[in-house]
Design an enzyme around this catalytic site. Structure first.
Site, mmCIF file in Angstrom:
data_model
loop_
_atom_site.group_PDB
_atom_site.id
_atom_site.type_symbol
_atom_site.label_atom_id
_atom_site.label_comp_id
_atom_site.label_asym_id
_atom_site.label_seq_id
_atom_site.Cartn_x
_atom_site.Cartn_y
_atom_site.Cartn_z
ATOM 1 N N SER A 41 0.949 -1.144 -0.231
ATOM 2 C CA SER A 41 -0.090 -0.088 0.074
ATOM 3 C C SER A 41 0.800 1.269 0.115
ATOM 4 O O SER A 41 0.545 2.245 -0.678
ATOM 5 C CB SER A 41 -1.105 0.109 1.382
ATOM 6 O OG SER A 41 -0.010 -0.156 2.339
ATOM 7 N N GLU A 62 9.270 -11.040 -1.321
ATOM 8 C CA GLU A 62 10.415 -9.993 -1.267
ATOM 9 C C GLU A 62 11.452 -10.413 -1.509
ATOM 10 O O GLU A 62 12.485 -9.847 -2.234
ATOM 11 C CB GLU A 62 10.383 -8.747 -0.463
ATOM 12 C CG GLU A 62 9.161 -7.814 -0.531
ATOM 13 C CD GLU A 62 7.831 -8.371 0.370
ATOM 14 O OE1 GLU A 62 6.815 -7.523 0.337
ATOM 15 O OE2 GLU A 62 7.806 -9.555 0.778
#
Length: 548
Positions: A41, A62
């Site tokens: 976000s 990630e």
């Protein structure tokens, strides 16, 4: 976006260019139009109206993202752009950020941050002390003091990442910065090659000319500096054999060349023994020396002159003895070669390991058959620690091949790094060689390979556990706990992520499977069920006893 943030965006659109516009223009100018990420976000505004000439390569975690970018940057020889989420996302990426740092891979890592106006209140999903979290595994880290400073911070991050020794950099960007007014910035061009000290090269040449027998030890820095051909010319000039430095993550020298002498182990005493009889040791693009076990005594044979040349001043600063020269090897090696007297070539031959038994499917047999059946040109990405010995013995990396492995010793890099290499080099077939334990650290990277249609042949060497750990434990007389991994079906794991896969457990079917693997295109996986070397030795002993 909050109401306040939306208001700022409308004002910026009305007023003119924004931080996002300036950054987009900068990234395009730098060639950073491929973005590796897993969106969160706090970084979404970065991608508002993403231009058509940009592409977003999605990784499903990630750490996958970071390693994909690492492989891409190594293959393109230019910094790659990584976009992560604030604290949690950066934390997920840290293992492969460490690897990229040890690989000396240039990366520009950006991470989201919460809006500046709410930072004093410890908001949800913010990064506390954002620039400290990725340290010490980045060369430079910044959270700009003002929104309009974001483009300049990214430009500096690029320049620092590309300076020798190359490595990752980090920029934390608050979510509301992207919509702030900002003008484009000018780009200063910098040269990143550092020439060595001529006087130091003269000294090195004098020492080498006095030596009777020179050993050259080459590390990953030779590949980083694009100095392989210069190394070969130098070795011919002084009639020297070439060893590969301990734990080298790239291939600095063709392993099928007559001057290739082998791989140095990460043990001080073993290195000295391997180099015995030489009175000069020239180390290129590597520290003196990476060790994996405690050792004592000299670093090179008694009385031998030690000279180190590389672009990393930190490696030179910790040189235990001898002469250290800092400089780009692409510049240093030709300059040194010109100063050296030529020597007549002696007859050199490379030792070959005995052929593995075709009756038992070991990793040695697998490496032997992969080498025999491989295509003429190949890029290899390897993360199979227990198979590295057979790889060295039976699968020589040639001059036309490219090799990548993990410099840090951490797992979970090889599989996604292969995806990055494939994206950067779509004209070259990629072989990704993985252990079963290593593969499970990054198995969701298969999805990214399938989605990209990357031309990668994944080979899983399935020995049922962390065999490298068992081997290392044996050195200390320790029976390792938690090292067995039974029941993992890599064929189903690959198929579930959109990739065709097959399995081989019979040595009689191995060649056909390898031929089919190399003949195919696109992402595909071959799982090989191997017998561990220790088990194979016991099996052969039992067979011999039965025959007698």
């Amino acid at each position: 976006m909050t109401a306040a943030g939306l208001h700022v965006a409308r004002l910026a659109d009305a007023a003119g260019p924004t931080v996002r516009n300036a950054v987009t223009a900068l990234l395009r100018e730098l060639g950073l139009t491929t973005i590796f990420g897993n969106p969160g976000s706090t970084e979404l505004p970065m991608f508002r109206d993403l231009p058509a000439d940009f592409r977003y390569e999605l990784g499903l975690q990630e750490s996958i993202v970071l390693a994909m970018a690492d492989g891409f940057a190594q293959a393109t020889r230019r910094a790659a752009l990584v976009n992560l989420h604030s604290s949690a996302g950066v934390g997920h990426a840290m293992g492969n950020l460490f690897t990229a740092y040890r690989n000396q891979t240039p990366l520009v890592v950006t991470a989201g941050q919460q809006a500046r106006s709410i930072l004093p209140n410890d908001p949800f999903l913010y990064a506390e002390r954002a620039t400290e979290l990725p340290r010490p595994f980045v060369k430079w880290a910044c959270e700009p003091a003002r929104a309009e400073d974001v483009p300049a911070a990214i430009l500096r991050a690029w320049n620092v990442a590309m300076q020798a020794p190359r490595g990752p950099t980090f920029v934390s960007i608050p979510i509301d910065d992207w919509e702030r007014p900002c003008r484009p910035i000018a780009i200063a061009r910098t040269s990143n090659r550092v020439a060595p000290d001529p006087d130091a090269l003269e000294t090195a040449a004098t020492l080498l000319d006095r030596a009777d027998r020179i050993a050259i030890v080459a590390g990953a820095g030779v590949a980083h500096d694009d100095a392989r051909s210069a190394l070969l010319t130098l070795a011919d000039r002084v009639d020297a054999g070439v060893w590969i430095a301990p734990m080298a993550a790239r291939n600095p020298f063709p392993e099928d060349h007559a001057r290739f002498r082998g791989f140095l182990p990460a043990s001080r005493e073993a290195i000295v023994a391997a180099l015995a009889g030489h009175d000069a040791v020239l180390v290129l693009g590597a520290p003196v020396f990476v060790q994996h076990v405690e050792g004592a005594g000299p670093f090179v044979p008694e009385g031998a002159q030690l000279i180190q040349i590389g672009n990393d001043p930190d490696q030179a600063a910790r040189l235990p003895a001898g002469l250290g020269i800092v400089g780009d090897l692409c510049l240093a090696l030709p300059a040194l070669t010109q100063r050296l007297r030529p020597r007549p070539a002696s007859v050199m031959t490379s030792a070959t390991a005995p052929s593995p038994s075709p009756d038992t499917l070991t990793d040695a047999l697998l490496m032997s058959r992969l080498a025999a059946l491989r295509p003429d040109r190949l890029a290899i990405v390897e993360e199979a620690p227990s198979t590295r010995g057979p790889l060295h013995d039976f699968f020589p990396i040639r001059a036309e091949d490219e090799f990548h492995t993990c410099a840090s010793g951490g797992l979970g890099h090889g599989l996604p790094a292969a995806v990055g290499v494939a994206l950067a080099r779509p004209d070259v077939p990629i072989l990704c060689l993985l252990g079963d334990g290593s593969a499970m650290y990054a198995i969701q990277g298969l999805w990214s390979a399938a989605q990209a249609g990357a031309d990668i042949a994944f080979v899983i060497v399935n020995n049922g556990g962390y065999a490298a750990l068992d081997q290392f434990g044996a050195l200390f007389g320790i029976e390792v706990v938690g090292s067995k991994l039974p029941g993992i079906d890599f064929v189903k794991l690959a198929e579930a992520q959109g990739m065709p896969a097959t399995r081989v457990a019979d040595p009689g079917h191995l060649d056909d499977a390898i031929r089919a693997l190399f003949a195919a295109r696109g992402p595909r996986l071959l799982e090989i069920i191997v017998t561990c070397q220790t088990d194979a030795v016991q099996q052969e002993a039992a067979q011999t006893e039965g025959k007698s």
